[in-house]
Design a protein around this motif. Structure first.
Motif, PDB file in Angstrom:
ATOM      1  N   TRP A  20       0.811  -1.214   0.000  1.00 31.21           N
ATOM      2  CA  TRP A  20       0.000   0.000   0.000  1.00 31.21           C
ATOM      3  C   TRP A  20       0.850   1.272   0.000  1.00 31.21           C
ATOM      4  O   TRP A  20       0.340   2.353  -0.316  1.00 31.21           O
ATOM      5  N   GLU A  21       2.114   1.174   0.360  1.00 31.02           N
ATOM      6  CA  GLU A  21       2.940   2.385   0.445  1.00 31.02           C
ATOM      7  C   GLU A  21       3.098   3.072  -0.910  1.00 31.02           C
ATOM      8  O   GLU A  21       3.407   4.267  -0.978  1.00 31.02           O
ATOM      9  N   ARG A  22       2.865   2.357  -1.998  1.00 26.76           N
ATOM     10  CA  ARG A  22       2.967   2.948  -3.334  1.00 26.76           C
ATOM     11  C   ARG A  22       1.605   3.167  -3.980  1.00 26.76           C
ATOM     12  O   ARG A  22       1.520   3.550  -5.139  1.00 26.76           O
ATOM     13  N   GLY A  23       0.556   2.921  -3.232  1.00 28.20           N
ATOM     14  CA  GLY A  23      -0.790   3.024  -3.775  1.00 28.20           C
ATOM     15  C   GLY A  23      -1.519   1.706  -3.630  1.00 28.20           C
ATOM     16  O   GLY A  23      -1.009   0.748  -3.046  1.00 28.20           O
ATOM     17  N   VAL A  24      -2.710   1.631  -4.174  1.00 25.14           N
ATOM     18  CA  VAL A  24      -3.562   0.452  -3.991  1.00 25.14           C
ATOM     19  C   VAL A  24      -2.970  -0.741  -4.736  1.00 25.14           C
ATOM     20  O   VAL A  24      -2.755  -0.678  -5.955  1.00 25.14           O
ATOM     21  N   PRO A  25      -2.695  -1.849  -4.048  1.00 21.79           N
ATOM     22  CA  PRO A  25      -2.118  -3.035  -4.715  1.00 21.79           C
ATOM     23  C   PRO A  25      -3.060  -3.619  -5.770  1.00 21.79           C
ATOM     24  O   PRO A  25      -4.279  -3.638  -5.583  1.00 21.79           O
ATOM     25  N   VAL A  26      -2.483  -4.093  -6.850  1.00 25.99           N
ATOM     26  CA  VAL A  26      -3.274  -4.615  -7.960  1.00 25.99           C
ATOM     27  C   VAL A  26      -4.133  -5.802  -7.527  1.00 25.99           C
ATOM     28  O   VAL A  26      -5.318  -5.883  -7.863  1.00 25.99           O
ATOM     29  N   GLY A  27      -3.546  -6.719  -6.773  1.00 25.58           N
ATOM     30  CA  GLY A  27      -4.300  -7.905  -6.372  1.00 25.58           C
ATOM     31  C   GLY A  27      -5.527  -7.552  -5.548  1.00 25.58           C
ATOM     32  O   GLY A  27      -6.613  -8.103  -5.766  1.00 25.58           O
ATOM     33  N   TYR A  28      -5.346  -6.630  -4.618  1.00 21.75           N
ATOM     34  CA  TYR A  28      -6.485  -6.213  -3.791  1.00 21.75           C
ATOM     35  C   TYR A  28      -7.563  -5.562  -4.647  1.00 21.75           C
ATOM     36  O   TYR A  28      -8.750  -5.870  -4.518  1.00 21.75           O
ATOM     37  N   LEU A  29      -7.154  -4.661  -5.531  1.00 22.44           N
ATOM     38  CA  LEU A  29      -8.145  -3.916  -6.309  1.00 22.44           C
ATOM     39  C   LEU A  29      -8.864  -4.812  -7.303  1.00 22.44           C
ATOM     40  O   LEU A  29     -10.059  -4.638  -7.558  1.00 22.44           O
ATOM     41  N   LYS A  30      -8.161  -5.781  -7.866  1.00 22.64           N
ATOM     42  CA  LYS A  30      -8.821  -6.717  -8.779  1.00 22.64           C
ATOM     43  C   LYS A  30      -9.945  -7.462  -8.075  1.00 22.64           C
ATOM     44  O   LYS A  30     -11.051  -7.613  -8.606  1.00 22.64           O
ATOM     45  N   GLU A  31      -9.665  -7.906  -6.860  1.00 19.71           N
ATOM     46  CA  GLU A  31     -10.682  -8.656  -6.110  1.00 19.71           C
ATOM     47  C   GLU A  31     -11.875  -7.768  -5.770  1.00 19.71           C
ATOM     48  O   GLU A  31     -13.032  -8.176  -5.894  1.00 19.71           O
ATOM     49  N   LEU A  32     -11.588  -6.525  -5.339  1.00 21.15           N
ATOM     50  CA  LEU A  32     -12.674  -5.611  -4.992  1.00 21.15           C
ATOM     51  C   LEU A  32     -13.471  -5.226  -6.234  1.00 21.15           C
ATOM     52  O   LEU A  32     -14.715  -5.167  -6.189  1.00 21.15           O
ATOM     53  N   ALA A  33     -12.797  -4.979  -7.342  1.00 22.54           N
ATOM     54  CA  ALA A  33     -13.484  -4.619  -8.579  1.00 22.54           C
ATOM     55  C   ALA A  33     -14.358  -5.771  -9.080  1.00 22.54           C
ATOM     56  O   ALA A  33     -15.459  -5.552  -9.600  1.00 22.54           O
ATOM     57  N   GLU A  34     -13.864  -6.996  -8.928  1.00 30.67           N
ATOM     58  CA  GLU A  34     -14.664  -8.153  -9.339  1.00 30.67           C
ATOM     59  C   GLU A  34     -15.942  -8.239  -8.509  1.00 30.67           C
ATOM     60  O   GLU A  34     -17.019  -8.529  -9.046  1.00 30.67           O
ATOM     61  N   TYR A  35     -15.828  -7.962  -7.223  1.00 37.27           N
ATOM     62  CA  TYR A  35     -17.033  -7.963  -6.383  1.00 37.27           C
ATOM     63  C   TYR A  35     -17.974  -6.832  -6.790  1.00 37.27           C
ATOM     64  O   TYR A  35     -19.195  -7.015  -6.827  1.00 37.27           O
ATOM     65  N   TRP A  36     -17.427  -5.678  -7.085  1.00 40.85           N
ATOM     66  CA  TRP A  36     -18.227  -4.532  -7.537  1.00 40.85           C
ATOM     67  C   TRP A  36     -19.008  -4.901  -8.795  1.00 40.85           C
ATOM     68  O   TRP A  36     -20.176  -4.546  -8.949  1.00 40.85           O
TER      69      TRP A  36
END
Length: 376
Positions: free
Chosen positions: A40-56
């Motif tokens: 997270w220190e460089r911004g939103v991690p890709v793996g996390y955002l992919k999972e959240l976007a898939e749920y969205w």
């Protein structure tokens, strides 16, 4: 300039085609690479955002969030040429105190859904989408400073025939509350703020004798300036350029907002949904997306950073003011007391920047206690 005294009933009804378009755009996202050994220190991690976007895309039910908002009476009125959307939830107690609830960025009226039922015994609630935010729609011209927004909100309370009322707000709402009190000191009984911001002066004595908690909050403020204010500089200097990505890509808008929920929520929460209900968070992001207000809300930061009146020295604010300081808040009382009449200061060890969503029980109790002292 268009003005209308009418209070027009409003209901949120996002077309099915817009919901389908959101899902299609999320599915078509072009994802960046992730550097190894970074988080997270460089911004939103890709793996996390992919999972959240898939749920969205496939799990989140926009209609449920829409229905929850529509369960409350809503209206739109036109003030100073701009539409102003608001929830109006009156108490069964006719003698209840009117209370204006003001969200911040990246928030919306969704912030208050858990707070509303905790306050309606004592308050008539007016919950606007700030000018340029959400269902108030985008502002169409430059010049919507905090002072102008505050003036529009004073006019809204006048149209509702509320002669004496309180104000509660966090983040941007914490800036607007005192502005409203300055414009209408004879009508505002008190201002309650969370996610409040204070600044040390140039006098070195300001920093002498700080308590351990105050030193921690000052360190948070300094860390924010050095490593956490990139969003502010972008929105405050080049909002139009930023807006293309946020308006065209729902995943860009999701990342832009979810980063702040991760950084500003209770430190005990590892992920944003550990602090705030995931569906509530996505309802908030969806409002930004469906209303296309990323540009407008970013422009509000440009107005604030370039508004001489916002930064100019002013007389001390005399309306009674309360500050609720949660775990990630940076306010320091001695700095606040230079500019405000602080009559209540409460520190909590649970909850963060989004207190109405993270700890509505604590925030509601503090609001009730503050206004009870003022009105009885």
């Amino acid at each position: 300039m268009t003005n209308s005294m009418d209070l027009r009933p409003f209901r949120i009804e996002i077309p099915d085609a817009d919901v389908a378009d959101l899902r299609a755009r999320v599915a078509a996202t072009r994802w960046p690479a992730q550097l190894t050994d970074t988080g997270w220190e460089r911004g939103v991690p890709v793996g996390y955002l992919k999972e959240l976007a898939e749920y969205w895309r496939d799990g989140f039910d926009w209609r449920a969030g829409e229905a929850e908002l529509n369960a409350h009476p809503q209206f739109v009125t036109t003030v100073d040429g701009q539409d102003l959307h608001f929830l109006h939830v009156r108490s069964a107690n006719e003698d209840a105190t009117p209370l204006l609830l003001l969200h911040g960025w990246p928030g919306s009226v969704v912030e208050f859904l858990d707070l509303i039922p905790l306050l309606t015994d004592e308050f008539h609630l007016v919950v606007p989408s700030l000018p340029g935010y959400g269902f108030s729609g985008s502002v169409t011209a430059a010049g919507w400073t905090d002072g102008r927004s505050a003036s529009a909100l004073v006019e809204l309370m006048d149209r509702l025939r509320y002669d004496r009322y309180g104000v509660q707000g966090g983040d941007v709402g914490g800036f607007l509350g005192p502005e409203i009190g300055r414009l209408a000191p004879d009508r505002v009984v008190g201002v309650h703020a969370n996610a409040f911001v204070t600044f040390p002066s140039d006098d070195p004595s300001d920093l002498a004798g700080l308590t351990e908690d105050e030193q921690r909050r000052l360190a948070l403020f300094q860390q924010f300036q050095e490593d956490g204010s990139g969003y502010l500089r972008l929105q405050g200097t080049r909002p139009q350029t930023l807006a293309y990505g946020l308006t065209d890509s729902p995943v860009a808008q999701l990342a832009w907002i979810v980063e702040k929920f991760q950084e500003w929520s209770d430190p005990a929460a590892e992920l944003p949904e550990d602090a705030v209900d995931r569906d509530r968070l996505l309802t908030d992001v969806s409002i930004y997306w469906f209303t296309g207000t990323a540009a407008s809300t970013a422009h509000s930061y440009y107005e604030r950073l370039h508004d001489a009146a916002f930064w100019a020295p002013r007389e001390r604010f005399t309306v009674p003011t309360a500050v609720a300081n949660f775990a990630t808040d940076i306010a320091i009382r001695r700095f606040a007391e230079r500019d405000h009449t602080i009559v209540r200061w409460t520190t909590f060890d649970r909850g963060g920047h989004f207190a109405a969503m993270e700890a509505p029980d604590l925030l509601a109790a503090d609001v009730r206690g503050f206004f009870a002292d003022l009105t009885h």
